[in-house]
Scaffold this active site. Sequence first.
Site, PDB file in Angstrom:
ATOM      1  N   CYS A  83       0.862  -1.185   0.000  1.00  0.00           N
ATOM      2  CA  CYS A  83       0.000   0.000   0.000  1.00  0.00           C
ATOM      3  C   CYS A  83       0.897   1.232   0.000  1.00  0.00           C
ATOM      4  O   CYS A  83       2.086   1.130  -0.327  1.00  0.00           O
ATOM      5  CB  CYS A  83      -0.976  -0.012   1.176  1.00  0.00           C
ATOM      6  SG  CYS A  83      -0.189   0.008   2.804  1.00  0.00           S
ATOM      7  N   ASN A 139       2.385   1.431   4.274  1.00  0.00           N
ATOM      8  CA  ASN A 139       2.695   0.164   4.973  1.00  0.00           C
ATOM      9  C   ASN A 139       2.435   0.260   6.483  1.00  0.00           C
ATOM     10  O   ASN A 139       3.124  -0.358   7.290  1.00  0.00           O
ATOM     11  CB  ASN A 139       4.149  -0.291   4.704  1.00  0.00           C
ATOM     12  CG  ASN A 139       4.446  -1.740   5.145  1.00  0.00           C
ATOM     13  OD1 ASN A 139       5.578  -2.054   5.495  1.00  0.00           O
ATOM     14  ND2 ASN A 139       3.455  -2.606   5.124  1.00  0.00           N
ATOM     15  N   CYS A 173      -1.256   0.795   7.399  1.00  0.00           N
ATOM     16  CA  CYS A 173      -2.693   0.522   7.554  1.00  0.00           C
ATOM     17  C   CYS A 173      -3.119  -0.734   6.798  1.00  0.00           C
ATOM     18  O   CYS A 173      -3.332  -1.786   7.379  1.00  0.00           O
ATOM     19  CB  CYS A 173      -3.529   1.716   7.097  1.00  0.00           C
ATOM     20  SG  CYS A 173      -3.252   3.217   8.066  1.00  0.00           S
ATOM     21  N   ARG A 174      -3.261  -0.631   5.481  1.00  0.00           N
ATOM     22  CA  ARG A 174      -3.869  -1.723   4.718  1.00  0.00           C
ATOM     23  C   ARG A 174      -2.963  -2.923   4.508  1.00  0.00           C
ATOM     24  O   ARG A 174      -3.383  -4.070   4.733  1.00  0.00           O
ATOM     25  CB  ARG A 174      -4.342  -1.205   3.350  1.00  0.00           C
ATOM     26  CG  ARG A 174      -5.491  -0.218   3.458  1.00  0.00           C
ATOM     27  CD  ARG A 174      -5.695   0.554   2.175  1.00  0.00           C
ATOM     28  NE  ARG A 174      -4.553   1.441   1.913  1.00  0.00           N
ATOM     29  CZ  ARG A 174      -4.376   2.128   0.818  1.00  0.00           C
ATOM     30  NH1 ARG A 174      -5.247   2.018  -0.164  1.00  0.00           N
ATOM     31  NH2 ARG A 174      -3.328   2.917   0.678  1.00  0.00           N
ATOM     32  N   SER A 175      -1.712  -2.698   4.059  1.00  0.00           N
ATOM     33  CA  SER A 175      -0.886  -3.878   3.743  1.00  0.00           C
ATOM     34  C   SER A 175      -0.457  -4.663   4.990  1.00  0.00           C
ATOM     35  O   SER A 175      -0.369  -5.893   4.908  1.00  0.00           O
ATOM     36  CB  SER A 175       0.299  -3.522   2.838  1.00  0.00           C
ATOM     37  OG  SER A 175       1.165  -2.594   3.420  1.00  0.00           O
ATOM     38  N   ASP A 202      -8.244   3.694   1.162  1.00  0.00           N
ATOM     39  CA  ASP A 202      -7.266   4.122   2.164  1.00  0.00           C
ATOM     40  C   ASP A 202      -7.996   4.673   3.394  1.00  0.00           C
ATOM     41  O   ASP A 202      -8.710   5.676   3.294  1.00  0.00           O
ATOM     42  CB  ASP A 202      -6.397   5.216   1.531  1.00  0.00           C
ATOM     43  CG  ASP A 202      -5.255   5.648   2.433  1.00  0.00           C
ATOM     44  OD1 ASP A 202      -5.249   5.255   3.614  1.00  0.00           O
ATOM     45  OD2 ASP A 202      -4.383   6.381   1.945  1.00  0.00           O
TER      46      ASP A 202
HETATM   47  P1  4NP Z   1      -1.723   2.797   4.074  1.00  0.00           P
HETATM   48  O1  4NP Z   1      -2.347   4.145   4.648  1.00  0.00           O
HETATM   49  O2  4NP Z   1      -1.216   3.108   2.697  1.00  0.00           O
HETATM   50  O3  4NP Z   1      -2.886   1.859   4.057  1.00  0.00           O
HETATM   51  O4  4NP Z   1      -0.631   2.372   5.029  1.00  0.00           O
HETATM   52  C1  4NP Z   1      -1.634   5.357   4.658  1.00  0.00           C
HETATM   53  C2  4NP Z   1      -0.686   5.586   5.624  1.00  0.00           C
HETATM   54  C3  4NP Z   1      -0.009   6.784   5.654  1.00  0.00           C
HETATM   55  C4  4NP Z   1      -0.279   7.749   4.708  1.00  0.00           C
HETATM   56  C5  4NP Z   1      -1.228   7.504   3.725  1.00  0.00           C
HETATM   57  C6  4NP Z   1      -1.900   6.307   3.699  1.00  0.00           C
HETATM   58  N1  4NP Z   1       0.370   8.989   4.764  1.00  0.00           N
HETATM   59  O5  4NP Z   1       0.055   9.874   3.946  1.00  0.00           O
HETATM   60  O6  4NP Z   1       1.266   9.175   5.601  1.00  0.00           O
END
Ligand code: 4NP
Length: 159
Positions: free
Chosen positions: A7, A10, A12-14, A123
């Site tokens: 994702c 790294n 939240c989702r992955s 997201d």
């Molecule tokens: P992820 O979520 O891609 O599912 O881990 C996010 C985590 C951090 C950010 C964006 C999405 N960020 O902008 O810092």
Amino acid sequence: MRVLFVCLGNICRSPLAEGVFRAEAARAGLSEGLRVDSAGTGNWHAGEAPDARAVAVAARHGIDISSQRARQISRGDFHAFDLILGMDHRNVQDLTRIAAFDNKATIDLFLGHATGETRDVADPYYGNEADFEAAYRDIKAGATALAAVLAGKTSRDSG
Ligand code: 4NP
């Protein structure tokens, strides 16, 4: 089989996909020879534990992802993994760009590859608890389907 979930951050989702897929793969009797990891296309959160809201939603469903640590994808990953699954279309686009011509892995959209349903795991980072639950539900459905595909228990082509 070596599977990498990707994702943006790294955190939240992955990490959720890594944890939930590990559990589903074990349930499907797939653990032997299986390598599962996750990474982000970005490096902002490298070295960090998953987002507390992701840890909490996983825990509510009996899965502990608290010991995972974020890392950014590297070129070596495109040789070290057979299957690299992006959680949304942007992740897949970024992965394809990073891999360029030096790629041995199959790069695909997670839900599309697992279920045939070509849509993103949204997201949840700027969302609330309900958004994390929605991400968990998508990930659980995808991970269950992916484990079944890889275990050869469905007629769907594993790609
Ligand atoms: P992820 O979520 O891609 O599912 O881990 C996010 C985590 C951090 C950010 C964006 C999405 N960020 O902008 O810092």
